[in-house]
Design a protein around this motif. Structure first.
Motif, PDB file in Angstrom:
ATOM      1  N   PHE A 141      -7.356   4.306  -2.863  1.00 25.70           N
ATOM      2  CA  PHE A 141      -7.171   3.954  -1.465  1.00 25.70           C
ATOM      3  C   PHE A 141      -5.742   4.312  -1.067  1.00 25.70           C
ATOM      4  O   PHE A 141      -4.786   3.883  -1.717  1.00 25.70           O
ATOM      5  CB  PHE A 141      -7.420   2.461  -1.242  1.00 25.70           C
ATOM      6  CG  PHE A 141      -8.785   2.010  -1.708  1.00 25.70           C
ATOM      7  CD1 PHE A 141      -9.925   2.399  -1.030  1.00 25.70           C
ATOM      8  CD2 PHE A 141      -8.926   1.212  -2.825  1.00 25.70           C
ATOM      9  CE1 PHE A 141     -11.170   1.998  -1.453  1.00 25.70           C
ATOM     10  CE2 PHE A 141     -10.162   0.798  -3.260  1.00 25.70           C
ATOM     11  CZ  PHE A 141     -11.295   1.194  -2.567  1.00 25.70           C
ATOM     12  N   ASP A 142      -5.597   5.086   0.008  1.00 23.61           N
ATOM     13  CA  ASP A 142      -4.261   5.504   0.430  1.00 23.61           C
ATOM     14  C   ASP A 142      -3.833   4.877   1.753  1.00 23.61           C
ATOM     15  O   ASP A 142      -2.734   5.130   2.218  1.00 23.61           O
ATOM     16  CB  ASP A 142      -4.165   7.027   0.515  1.00 23.61           C
ATOM     17  CG  ASP A 142      -5.221   7.630   1.429  1.00 23.61           C
ATOM     18  OD1 ASP A 142      -6.096   6.890   1.887  1.00 23.61           O
ATOM     19  OD2 ASP A 142      -5.151   8.843   1.662  1.00 23.61           O
ATOM     20  N   LYS A 143      -4.662   4.036   2.341  1.00 24.46           N
ATOM     21  CA  LYS A 143      -4.287   3.320   3.566  1.00 24.46           C
ATOM     22  C   LYS A 143      -3.625   1.996   3.192  1.00 24.46           C
ATOM     23  O   LYS A 143      -4.195   0.924   3.378  1.00 24.46           O
ATOM     24  CB  LYS A 143      -5.503   3.081   4.452  1.00 24.46           C
ATOM     25  CG  LYS A 143      -5.971   4.313   5.170  1.00 24.46           C
ATOM     26  CD  LYS A 143      -6.985   3.945   6.220  1.00 24.46           C
ATOM     27  CE  LYS A 143      -7.362   5.156   7.030  1.00 24.46           C
ATOM     28  NZ  LYS A 143      -8.283   4.810   8.100  1.00 24.46           N
ATOM     29  N   VAL A 144      -2.421   2.085   2.648  1.00 23.39           N
ATOM     30  CA  VAL A 144      -1.660   0.907   2.242  1.00 23.39           C
ATOM     31  C   VAL A 144      -0.761   0.522   3.408  1.00 23.39           C
ATOM     32  O   VAL A 144       0.083   1.306   3.841  1.00 23.39           O
ATOM     33  CB  VAL A 144      -0.836   1.192   0.974  1.00 23.39           C
ATOM     34  CG1 VAL A 144      -0.042  -0.033   0.578  1.00 23.39           C
ATOM     35  CG2 VAL A 144      -1.740   1.628  -0.165  1.00 23.39           C
ATOM     36  N   LEU A 145      -0.928  -0.683   3.924  1.00 20.62           N
ATOM     37  CA  LEU A 145      -0.197  -1.124   5.108  1.00 20.62           C
ATOM     38  C   LEU A 145       1.108  -1.824   4.769  1.00 20.62           C
ATOM     39  O   LEU A 145       2.036  -1.818   5.572  1.00 20.62           O
ATOM     40  CB  LEU A 145      -1.086  -2.058   5.936  1.00 20.62           C
ATOM     41  CG  LEU A 145      -2.455  -1.485   6.312  1.00 20.62           C
ATOM     42  CD1 LEU A 145      -3.288  -2.533   6.998  1.00 20.62           C
ATOM     43  CD2 LEU A 145      -2.310  -0.266   7.175  1.00 20.62           C
ATOM     44  N   LEU A 146       1.189  -2.441   3.578  1.00 21.71           N
ATOM     45  CA  LEU A 146       2.384  -3.185   3.187  1.00 21.71           C
ATOM     46  C   LEU A 146       2.447  -3.244   1.674  1.00 21.71           C
ATOM     47  O   LEU A 146       1.419  -3.359   1.007  1.00 21.71           O
ATOM     48  CB  LEU A 146       2.321  -4.606   3.752  1.00 21.71           C
ATOM     49  CG  LEU A 146       3.483  -5.542   3.462  1.00 21.71           C
ATOM     50  CD1 LEU A 146       3.799  -6.342   4.714  1.00 21.71           C
ATOM     51  CD2 LEU A 146       3.176  -6.475   2.326  1.00 21.71           C
ATOM     52  N   ILE A 147       3.665  -3.152   1.137  1.00 21.18           N
ATOM     53  CA  ILE A 147       3.889  -3.330  -0.302  1.00 21.18           C
ATOM     54  C   ILE A 147       5.029  -4.317  -0.485  1.00 21.18           C
ATOM     55  O   ILE A 147       6.073  -4.192   0.156  1.00 21.18           O
ATOM     56  CB  ILE A 147       4.235  -1.993  -1.000  1.00 21.18           C
ATOM     57  CG1 ILE A 147       3.017  -1.091  -1.045  1.00 21.18           C
ATOM     58  CG2 ILE A 147       4.755  -2.234  -2.400  1.00 21.18           C
ATOM     59  CD1 ILE A 147       3.239   0.206  -1.784  1.00 21.18           C
ATOM     60  N   ASP A 148       4.821  -5.304  -1.363  1.00 24.63           N
ATOM     61  CA  ASP A 148       5.872  -6.256  -1.731  1.00 24.63           C
ATOM     62  C   ASP A 148       6.123  -6.105  -3.223  1.00 24.63           C
ATOM     63  O   ASP A 148       5.257  -6.402  -4.033  1.00 24.63           O
ATOM     64  CB  ASP A 148       5.435  -7.681  -1.410  1.00 24.63           C
ATOM     65  CG  ASP A 148       6.503  -8.706  -1.762  1.00 24.63           C
ATOM     66  OD1 ASP A 148       7.617  -8.305  -2.147  1.00 24.63           O
ATOM     67  OD2 ASP A 148       6.224  -9.908  -1.653  1.00 24.63           O
ATOM     68  N   ASN A 149       7.330  -5.644  -3.579  1.00 32.50           N
ATOM     69  CA  ASN A 149       7.701  -5.457  -4.970  1.00 32.50           C
ATOM     70  C   ASN A 149       8.790  -6.464  -5.317  1.00 32.50           C
ATOM     71  O   ASN A 149       9.976  -6.168  -5.224  1.00 32.50           O
ATOM     72  CB  ASN A 149       8.177  -4.022  -5.204  1.00 32.50           C
ATOM     73  CG  ASN A 149       8.295  -3.705  -6.677  1.00 32.50           C
ATOM     74  OD1 ASN A 149       8.041  -4.553  -7.517  1.00 32.50           O
ATOM     75  ND2 ASN A 149       8.675  -2.487  -6.983  1.00 32.50           N
ATOM     76  N   ASP A 150       8.393  -7.689  -5.682  1.00 34.21           N
ATOM     77  CA  ASP A 150       9.308  -8.771  -6.059  1.00 34.21           C
ATOM     78  C   ASP A 150      10.347  -9.048  -4.978  1.00 34.21           C
ATOM     79  O   ASP A 150      11.550  -9.096  -5.237  1.00 34.21           O
ATOM     80  CB  ASP A 150       9.992  -8.459  -7.388  1.00 34.21           C
ATOM     81  CG  ASP A 150       8.998  -8.346  -8.524  1.00 34.21           C
ATOM     82  OD1 ASP A 150       7.992  -9.079  -8.483  1.00 34.21           O
ATOM     83  OD2 ASP A 150       9.206  -7.530  -9.435  1.00 34.21           O
ATOM     84  N   GLY A 151       9.891  -9.207  -3.753  1.00 30.62           N
ATOM     85  CA  GLY A 151      10.781  -9.557  -2.647  1.00 30.62           C
ATOM     86  C   GLY A 151      11.216  -8.374  -1.802  1.00 30.62           C
ATOM     87  O   GLY A 151      11.678  -8.564  -0.686  1.00 30.62           O
ATOM     88  N   ALA A 152      11.090  -7.157  -2.310  1.00 31.71           N
ATOM     89  CA  ALA A 152      11.429  -5.962  -1.527  1.00 31.71           C
ATOM     90  C   ALA A 152      10.180  -5.534  -0.760  1.00 31.71           C
ATOM     91  O   ALA A 152       9.300  -4.882  -1.302  1.00 31.71           O
ATOM     92  CB  ALA A 152      11.910  -4.836  -2.438  1.00 31.71           C
ATOM     93  N   VAL A 153      10.124  -5.932   0.501  1.00 32.32           N
ATOM     94  CA  VAL A 153       8.936  -5.677   1.318  1.00 32.32           C
ATOM     95  C   VAL A 153       9.109  -4.362   2.060  1.00 32.32           C
ATOM     96  O   VAL A 153      10.141  -4.108   2.672  1.00 32.32           O
ATOM     97  CB  VAL A 153       8.712  -6.828   2.324  1.00 32.32           C
ATOM     98  CG1 VAL A 153       7.507  -6.549   3.193  1.00 32.32           C
ATOM     99  CG2 VAL A 153       8.536  -8.139   1.592  1.00 32.32           C
ATOM    100  N   GLU A 154       8.074  -3.524   1.999  1.00 29.52           N
ATOM    101  CA  GLU A 154       8.065  -2.266   2.738  1.00 29.52           C
ATOM    102  C   GLU A 154       6.824  -2.251   3.630  1.00 29.52           C
ATOM    103  O   GLU A 154       5.695  -2.313   3.133  1.00 29.52           O
ATOM    104  CB  GLU A 154       8.053  -1.076   1.784  1.00 29.52           C
ATOM    105  CG  GLU A 154       8.187   0.239   2.491  1.00 29.52           C
ATOM    106  CD  GLU A 154       8.351   1.400   1.529  1.00 29.52           C
ATOM    107  OE1 GLU A 154       8.160   2.539   1.976  1.00 29.52           O
ATOM    108  OE2 GLU A 154       8.640   1.164   0.347  1.00 29.52           O
ATOM    109  N   VAL A 155       7.052  -2.196   4.929  1.00 26.07           N
ATOM    110  CA  VAL A 155       5.975  -2.213   5.901  1.00 26.07           C
ATOM    111  C   VAL A 155       5.771  -0.804   6.425  1.00 26.07           C
ATOM    112  O   VAL A 155       6.734  -0.128   6.788  1.00 26.07           O
ATOM    113  CB  VAL A 155       6.291  -3.183   7.065  1.00 26.07           C
ATOM    114  CG1 VAL A 155       5.163  -3.190   8.076  1.00 26.07           C
ATOM    115  CG2 VAL A 155       6.536  -4.577   6.538  1.00 26.07           C
ATOM    116  N   GLY A 156       4.524  -0.358   6.466  1.00 21.89           N
ATOM    117  CA  GLY A 156       4.224   0.976   6.938  1.00 21.89           C
ATOM    118  C   GLY A 156       4.121   1.048   8.449  1.00 21.89           C
ATOM    119  O   GLY A 156       3.962   0.047   9.139  1.00 21.89           O
TER     120      GLY A 156
END
Length: 103
Positions: A35-50
């Motif tokens: 799945f490539d429709k990733v809307l948000l990633i949280d990597n131990d507090g580092a949040v990246e919003v698409g």
């Protein structure tokens, strides 16, 4: 680490080694999905919003089985008219195992 991903028009919060029930997808049991429709990633507090999706982020998964949900009864009635109709419906789902989240 978790991600919010869109699968078949619905959004799911997923982590690695998690089971989810998504609306029925193509593929047999044992098939791998990406799945490539990733809307948000949280990597131990580092949040990246698409905007709207995170570039280069992917979620790998494996189809475990196709199952049916609980039965939903639909009952229609018009009082004093003798009209009664009873229907049932079971939604089809795909059980998915999330293998990993990559950026």
């Amino acid at each position: 680490m978790y991600a919010i991903v869109e699968i078949a028009g619905k959004q799911f919060k997923v982590t690695q080694d998690q089971y989810i029930y998504a609306p029925k997808l193509e593929g047999d049991a044992g098939a791998s999905l990406e799945f490539d429709k990733v809307l948000l990633i949280d990597n131990d507090g580092a949040v990246e919003v698409g905007t709207p999706v995170v570039e280069g982020a992917k979620v790998n998964a494996e189809v475990l089985e196709h199952v049916k949900g609980e039965k939903v009864l639909v009952f229609k009635k018009k009082r004093r008219k003798g009209y009664k109709k009873k229907n049932g419906h079971r939604q089809q789902f795909t059980k998915i195992l999330i293998k990993g989240i990559s950026k």
